[in-house]
Scaffold this motif. Structure first.
Motif, PDB file in Angstrom:
ATOM      1  N   ASN A 178      20.748  -8.740 -20.016  1.00  0.00           N
ATOM      2  CA  ASN A 178      21.350  -9.628 -21.049  1.00  0.00           C
ATOM      3  C   ASN A 178      22.680 -10.418 -20.487  1.00  0.00           C
ATOM      4  OD1 ASN A 178      23.150  -7.485 -20.787  1.00  0.00           O
ATOM      5  ND2 ASN A 178      23.148  -6.770 -22.631  1.00  0.00           N
ATOM      6  N   GLY A 179      23.114 -10.229 -19.129  1.00  0.00           N
ATOM      7  CA  GLY A 179      24.048 -10.674 -18.460  1.00  0.00           C
ATOM      8  C   GLY A 179      25.249  -9.744 -18.163  1.00  0.00           C
ATOM      9  N   GLU A 180      25.231  -8.566 -18.986  1.00  0.00           N
ATOM     10  CA  GLU A 180      26.419  -7.745 -18.755  1.00  0.00           C
ATOM     11  C   GLU A 180      26.357  -7.194 -17.236  1.00  0.00           C
ATOM     12  OE1 GLU A 180      26.188  -6.210 -23.098  1.00  0.00           O
ATOM     13  OE2 GLU A 180      26.891  -4.781 -21.851  1.00  0.00           O
ATOM     14  N   VAL A 181      27.891  -6.876 -16.577  1.00  0.00           N
ATOM     15  CA  VAL A 181      27.942  -6.679 -15.371  1.00  0.00           C
ATOM     16  C   VAL A 181      28.799  -5.176 -15.530  1.00  0.00           C
ATOM     17  CG1 VAL A 181      27.639  -8.643 -14.511  1.00  0.00           C
ATOM     18  CG2 VAL A 181      29.721  -8.116 -14.926  1.00  0.00           C
ATOM     19  N   HIS A 211      28.617   3.383 -20.260  1.00  0.00           N
ATOM     20  CA  HIS A 211      28.715   2.174 -21.000  1.00  0.00           C
ATOM     21  C   HIS A 211      28.360   0.941 -20.452  1.00  0.00           C
ATOM     22  CE1 HIS A 211      32.828   2.158 -19.274  1.00  0.00           C
ATOM     23  NE2 HIS A 211      32.511   1.007 -19.244  1.00  0.00           N
ATOM     24  N   VAL A 212      28.220   0.967 -19.073  1.00  0.00           N
ATOM     25  CA  VAL A 212      27.841  -0.143 -18.086  1.00  0.00           C
ATOM     26  C   VAL A 212      26.207  -0.274 -18.398  1.00  0.00           C
ATOM     27  CG1 VAL A 212      27.496  -1.078 -16.100  1.00  0.00           C
ATOM     28  CG2 VAL A 212      29.713   0.303 -16.431  1.00  0.00           C
ATOM     29  N   GLU A 264      33.910  -9.081 -13.588  1.00  0.00           N
ATOM     30  CA  GLU A 264      33.255 -10.233 -14.163  1.00  0.00           C
ATOM     31  C   GLU A 264      33.356 -11.726 -13.757  1.00  0.00           C
ATOM     32  OE1 GLU A 264      33.428  -9.868 -18.509  1.00  0.00           O
ATOM     33  OE2 GLU A 264      35.714 -10.076 -18.323  1.00  0.00           O
ATOM     34  N   ARG A 265      34.755 -11.805 -13.302  1.00  0.00           N
ATOM     35  CA  ARG A 265      35.195 -12.923 -12.988  1.00  0.00           C
ATOM     36  C   ARG A 265      36.228 -13.078 -11.965  1.00  0.00           C
ATOM     37  NH1 ARG A 265      39.738 -14.466 -16.075  1.00  0.00           N
ATOM     38  NH2 ARG A 265      40.517 -12.711 -17.247  1.00  0.00           N
ATOM     39  N   GLN A 293      40.122  -4.660 -13.678  1.00  0.00           N
ATOM     40  CA  GLN A 293      39.585  -5.640 -14.327  1.00  0.00           C
ATOM     41  C   GLN A 293      38.012  -5.395 -15.057  1.00  0.00           C
ATOM     42  OE1 GLN A 293      39.766  -8.572 -11.095  1.00  0.00           O
ATOM     43  NE2 GLN A 293      40.321  -9.875 -13.008  1.00  0.00           N
ATOM     44  N   PRO A 294      37.676  -5.783 -16.184  1.00  0.00           N
ATOM     45  CA  PRO A 294      36.209  -5.738 -16.751  1.00  0.00           C
ATOM     46  C   PRO A 294      35.081  -6.149 -15.607  1.00  0.00           C
ATOM     47  CG  PRO A 294      37.554  -7.111 -18.245  1.00  0.00           C
ATOM     48  CD  PRO A 294      38.488  -6.643 -16.940  1.00  0.00           C
ATOM     49  N   GLY A 295      34.436  -5.170 -15.394  1.00  0.00           N
ATOM     50  CA  GLY A 295      33.294  -5.211 -14.448  1.00  0.00           C
ATOM     51  C   GLY A 295      33.645  -4.037 -13.317  1.00  0.00           C
ATOM     52  N   MET A 296      34.470  -3.613 -13.361  1.00  0.00           N
ATOM     53  CA  MET A 296      34.910  -2.681 -12.274  1.00  0.00           C
ATOM     54  C   MET A 296      34.509  -1.252 -12.990  1.00  0.00           C
ATOM     55  SD  MET A 296      38.640  -3.470 -10.890  1.00  0.00           S
ATOM     56  CE  MET A 296      38.895  -4.795  -9.464  1.00  0.00           C
ATOM     57  N   SER A 297      33.949  -0.979 -13.787  1.00  0.00           N
ATOM     58  CA  SER A 297      33.457   0.289 -14.433  1.00  0.00           C
ATOM     59  C   SER A 297      32.427   0.745 -13.666  1.00  0.00           C
ATOM     60  CB  SER A 297      33.040  -0.090 -15.909  1.00  0.00           C
ATOM     61  OG  SER A 297      34.032   0.549 -16.917  1.00  0.00           O
ATOM     62  N   LYS A 334      36.660   3.852 -15.148  1.00  0.00           N
ATOM     63  CA  LYS A 334      36.222   3.626 -16.284  1.00  0.00           C
ATOM     64  C   LYS A 334      36.765   2.712 -17.351  1.00  0.00           C
ATOM     65  CE  LYS A 334      35.910   6.529 -20.714  1.00  0.00           C
ATOM     66  NZ  LYS A 334      34.873   5.864 -21.275  1.00  0.00           N
ATOM     67  N   LEU A 335      38.257   2.758 -17.401  1.00  0.00           N
ATOM     68  CA  LEU A 335      38.912   1.841 -18.204  1.00  0.00           C
ATOM     69  C   LEU A 335      40.134   1.192 -17.605  1.00  0.00           C
ATOM     70  CD1 LEU A 335      41.687   3.585 -19.486  1.00  0.00           C
ATOM     71  CD2 LEU A 335      39.690   5.195 -19.927  1.00  0.00           C
ATOM     72  N   GLN A 373      40.813  -0.598 -22.486  1.00  0.00           N
ATOM     73  CA  GLN A 373      39.563  -0.800 -22.841  1.00  0.00           C
ATOM     74  C   GLN A 373      38.680  -0.407 -21.870  1.00  0.00           C
ATOM     75  OE1 GLN A 373      39.817  -5.564 -22.989  1.00  0.00           O
ATOM     76  NE2 GLN A 373      37.812  -4.960 -21.852  1.00  0.00           N
ATOM     77  N   VAL A 417      35.859  -0.928 -18.779  1.00  0.00           N
ATOM     78  CA  VAL A 417      35.708  -2.004 -18.405  1.00  0.00           C
ATOM     79  C   VAL A 417      34.530  -2.582 -17.708  1.00  0.00           C
ATOM     80  CG1 VAL A 417      37.999  -2.531 -17.415  1.00  0.00           C
ATOM     81  CG2 VAL A 417      36.795  -0.731 -16.325  1.00  0.00           C
ATOM     82  N   ALA A 418      33.381  -2.436 -18.366  1.00  0.00           N
ATOM     83  CA  ALA A 418      32.157  -2.991 -18.224  1.00  0.00           C
ATOM     84  C   ALA A 418      32.345  -4.707 -18.276  1.00  0.00           C
ATOM     85  CB  ALA A 418      31.040  -2.555 -19.245  1.00  0.00           C
ATOM     86  N   GLY A 419      31.522  -5.299 -17.902  1.00  0.00           N
ATOM     87  CA  GLY A 419      32.121  -6.684 -17.894  1.00  0.00           C
ATOM     88  C   GLY A 419      30.786  -7.760 -18.280  1.00  0.00           C
TER      89      GLY A 419
END
Lengths: 382, 104
Positions: free
Chosen positions: A20-23, A39-40, A107-108, A140-144, A161-162, B30, B32-34
Motif C-alpha cells: 500500500n506504499g507505506e515504508v 507498526h511498520v 519517506e521523503r 524522520q518518518p520512515g526511519m522506524s 521507533k519514534l 509519533q 516513525v513509519a512513513g
C-alpha cells in the motif's frame, strides 16, 4: 567491503515497502531474517513486503515470520538472492550519553537513505515496554526499524521507533536490544553462530575507540613454531563458548604435555583476532596468590584504584565489577594445582569472576577439578 | 492561531487521484513509519462533524438567518488527515451571526 562500522551498518540495512506504499527501515539480524517495528508492517496484510538493499530496489520479498505488537517488534523472513549478506551484532549495553548512529530510509527528501546521529538521554517505561530516549538528532518518518549503533561498544543497542519532532533535531526513541533479545531469544544463538562464521563485524569492532585495543598481560611464548594443535585450538574455543556460560573450562593433562602453551597460543590467537575486546587476563596460579595477581593486573594494565581496606577476595571481586569497557574478557589461570583436587579449586574459587556473560574462564591443570568444570584432555603429540 | 510551519503532503481522493495539500507541520511525538498516503475524505468528515456541532444549537434559537464563519487548516496525523479549526478571519475561531426578522 565496508571500511568502518557505519558503512557496514548501512550494508546491514534495508528499506521496507508495503504493497500500500507505506515504508520503513529494517536490518539483517541473521541470514534470511530482517528485524523491524511491528507498526511498520501493521498494514501489510497478506501481501509480501518489498526489500530494497543498497541500490537494488528489488532485492527480495519478505514475509512476516513473527509479530510482537506489545513490544513493537516484527521479524521478517526472506530468501537471500545472492552471496551472504552481513548481519548487525546485537548487544544490550547502553548508557546515558552514549552516541548512537543509524542509517534509515525516510519517506521523503533522501531517496537513497541517510544517516542520523543521536545522544542517549536515558530510559523510560511505557506500559511494559522499556524504551530509550534520544536527543540531538532528527528522526524522520520512515526511519522506524533502523538499527541504532552504539559508538562506545560498536554494537547495535536499540531499534528506532519514534520521533519527538520530525521537523527538528529534538530526537526520538528506540526499543532496547535487551527487549529484542528477551522477546526473540532465538536471535541469541543465530547471532552467535553467524558472527563466529562471518567475521566482518567483529573485525571492524577493533576500530571502536574504547580502551587501548584488547588490554592484555600475556607472557611471551617459548615456542618457535606451534604446530599440531590446530584442532585443539578450535575445540577449545567451541567448548569455552558453549551455550552454558556459567561453566569454566580446563585444559587437563600431564605435566610437560603443552597445556600452558596451548592456552597461550589460544589467547594470542584471539588477541590478534580481537575476540576479547574487554581484554585478556593471564594469571599464574602456581607462584602467587591469584587474588594478588588480579589486583596487580587491574592496577597496572587497567589503571583501577583498588580499595585496600577490604579482604583480598573482595578486592578481586571489585576488579571484576569495575573492569572497564564493555567487551568480553578472557581470564586464563595457568597451572592450578594443590595437594589435592578439592584444595586446588577451593584456593582459586573466591577469586573467580562473577557468573556474567562478559567473562570466560580457562584453566590449565594436572588435576581433575570436579564436575562443575568442563575439561579438555590433551594428549602427547604423536 | 495559524501554525508557523506548513508543508505540502500528498493526499488521495476516492478515485485514486493524488493531490498535494498544504498542512500544518504540527510535529510532536509519533511513531516513525512513513509513506502512508491519507485520504482527503477524512477532512470532509471532520467538516461535516463541525457543521453539525455548530448548527444544532443554532437551530434551537430559530433565527431567520444564520451565518457561521470558521477556518479549517489541515493537519496530518499518522495515516490520516484531520481538520484543525482555526480563525476564519477577524479574531474569532468561530464567528456566528444570527438575524431575526420581525414577524409580520
Amino acid at each position: 567491503m565496508a571500511q568502518n562500522l557505519e558503512a557496514l551498518l548501512q550494508e546491514c540495512t534495508v528499506k521496507l515497502t508495503l504493497a500500500n506504499g507505506e515504508v520503513g527501515t529494517g536490518f539483517f539480524v541473521a541470514p534470511g531474517y530482517v528485524l523491524t517495528c511491528e507498526h511498520v508492517v501493521r498494514n501489510a496484510g497478506d501481501e509480501p513486503i518489498s526489500l530494497r538493499w543498497q541500490q537494488d530496489p528489488e532485492f527480495a520479498q519478505a514475509q512476516i515470520e513473527q509479530l510482537l505488537p506489545a513490544y513493537d517488534l516484527a521479524l521478517l523472513r526472506f530468501t537471500p538472492p545472492r552471496e551472504a549478506h552481513p548481519c548487525v551484532m546485537l548487544d544490550a549495553d547502553i548508557q546515558r550519553r552514549d552516541e548512537l548512529d543509524l542509517f534509515g530510509y525516510p519517506e521523503r527528501d533522501y531517496p537513497d537513505g541517510r544517516p542520523a546521529g543521536f545522544v542517549c538521554e536515558g530510559e523510560f517505561q511505557e506500559a511494559d515496554l522499556s524504551l530509550i530516549l534520544l536527543k540531538q538528532g532528527q528522526m524522520q518518518p520512515g526511519m522506524s526499524g533502523a538499527a541504532l549503533l552504539n559508538g562506545r561498544t560498536g554494537k547495535v543497542c536499540a531499534m528506532a521507533k519514534l520521533t519527538r519532532d520530525q521537523y527538528t533535531d529534538l530526537g526520538g526513541g528506540g526499543i532496547k536490544a535487551s527487549v529484542i533479545l528477551e522477546q526473540l531469544p532465538a536471535l541469541i544463538e543465530w547471532q552467535q553462530t553467524f558472527h563466529q562464521r562471518d567475521r566482518r563485524w567483529q573485525n571492524l569492532l577493533s576500530q571502536v575507540n574504547t580502551l587501548p585495543t584488547c588490554p592484555n598481560n600475556l607472557p611471551r611464548s617459548g615456542a618457535v613454531a606451534f604446530v599440531g594443535r590446530e584442532s585443539e585450538l578450535a575445540d577449545l574455543h567451541r567448548q569455552l563458548h558453549q551455550a552454558d556460560r556459567l561453566a569454566i573450562t580446563a585444559i587437563q593433562g600431564m605435566g610437560g604435555i603443552g597445556k600452558t602453551e596451548l592456552a597461550l597460543q589460544y589467547a594470542q590467537h584471539h588477541r590478534d583476532q580481537n575476540t576479547y575486546l574487554g581484554g585478556i587476563c593471564w594469571l599464574q596460579a602456581k607462584d602467587q596468590n591469584v587474588g594478588t595477581e588480579i589486583v596487580n593486573v587491574a592496577t597496572d594494565y587497567l589503571q583501577l584504584t583498588v580499595p585496600t581496606d577490604i579482604d583480598l577476595p573482595r578486592q578481586a571481586q571489585f576488579c571484576w565489577s569495575q573492569w572497564p569497557g564493555a567487551g568480553e574478557v578472557l581470564v586464563v589461570i595457568d597451572d592450578v594445582g594443590g595437594p589435592d583436587d578439592i584444595a586446588a579449586y577451593t584456593a582459586i574459587q573466591p577469586y573467580l569472576p562473577p557468573q556474567s556473560s562478559r567473562f570466560w574462564v580457562l584453566l590449565t591443570t594436572r588435576l581433575q577439578l570436579g564436575a562443575s568444570i568442563r575439561s579438555l584432555q590433551i594428549e602427547v603429540l604423536s | 492561531m495559524s501554525p508557523e510551519r506548513t508543508e505540502a503532503i500528498s493526499a488521495k481522493l476516492d478515485d485514486g487521484t493524488i493531490v498535494k495539500v498544504q498542512v500544518a507541520a504540527t510535529g510532536g511525538r509519533q511513531d516513525v513509519a512513513g509513506g502512508a498516503i491519507p485520504n482527503l475524505k477524512d477532512v470532509g468528515k471532520a467538516i461535516e462533524g463541525i457543521v453539525e456541532a455548530v448548527a444544532t444549537p443554532i437551530h434551537k434559537a430559530m433565527p431567520s438567518k444564520a451565518t457561521v464563519k470558521f477556518g479549517i487548516d489541515v493537519a496530518v496525523e499518522p495515516g490520516q488527515l484531520t481538520a484543525m479549526l482555526v480563525k476564519g478571519g477577524g479574531n474569532a475561531t468561530l464567528e456566528v451571526t444570527l438575524e431575526w426578522e420581525p414577524k409580520v
